[in-house]
Design an enzyme around this catalytic site. Sequence first.
Site: not given
Ligand code: DGL
Length: 277
Positions: A71, A185
């Site tokens: 993430c 993301c």
């Molecule tokens: N998947 C997460 C990232 O790579 C973020 C998504 C979220 O929870 O806003 O930033």
Amino acid sequence: MTILVFDSGIGGLSVLREARMLMHEHTFVYVGDDAGFPYGDWDGEALTRRMEGLFDTLIQTYRPHLAIVACNTASTLIMPALRTRFDLPFVGIVPAIKPAAERTASGLITVLATPGTIQRPYTQELVRQFASHRQVTMVGATRLARLAEEHMQGRSIDTRVLQAEIDPCFVERDGKRTDIITLGCTHYPFLVNEMRKLAPWPVDWLDPAEAVARQARAVLASVSDDSVGPLDTGSPAGDIAIMTSGSPPAPIARLLGGLGLQLTSQHFPSLDAGSRD
Ligand code: DGL
């Protein structure tokens, strides 16, 4: 060995799929903090506290040899805190700004990420260090991660919203156009086919997932199997998935099952008091 892959939701599955291909002999514990989703608009301190609490439980219970924070929103914030608190190697994911700056032909690149990732000093520093000779457009998308979750649940997505989110990524200046958009993301790779259809011109959509998986494999190579004590409880027999809500929507549960991840319930004491500010 056991590898923990963590995200705010299903986005980290885009990293898990690469990691499994490179490290298929290992056991994976996938964790989606869907009770805290989306991470994009969390205050930094509150998010750090929340994740520390979750990792306290996860590391005690599953004793992973390596943790991948799949993430960007979390990785650009919390890696130093996790490395200080826990005695195991962590690999994070951050927007692929350096490769984008190296590969662009037009000199115009875009970082598409959550507002949290865009604002982080860490991300700003990546731009300063590796892309100061390029024209970098930073786009903090407020709705894309949620759209990706909906898409993965088989719900139809509003293409007008998607279009509005990606429009600022495409810049024309002095006869040149953006030619690389870095997907900052881990949710976004699941929308890339839709985004490609809506793009005003073709671009390269950069996903660092494979590079992260390679990095994780390199780090794991230096970890010895007996570096972590034997498990009393929670030892996964196969790959498992934990969603902090305890009850993900049926399509997500099916998706996880389809990926061979056994949905497993896990109690997180740190969530009992309600830690969101
Ligand atoms: N998947 C997460 C990232 O790579 C973020 C998504 C979220 O929870 O806003 O930033």
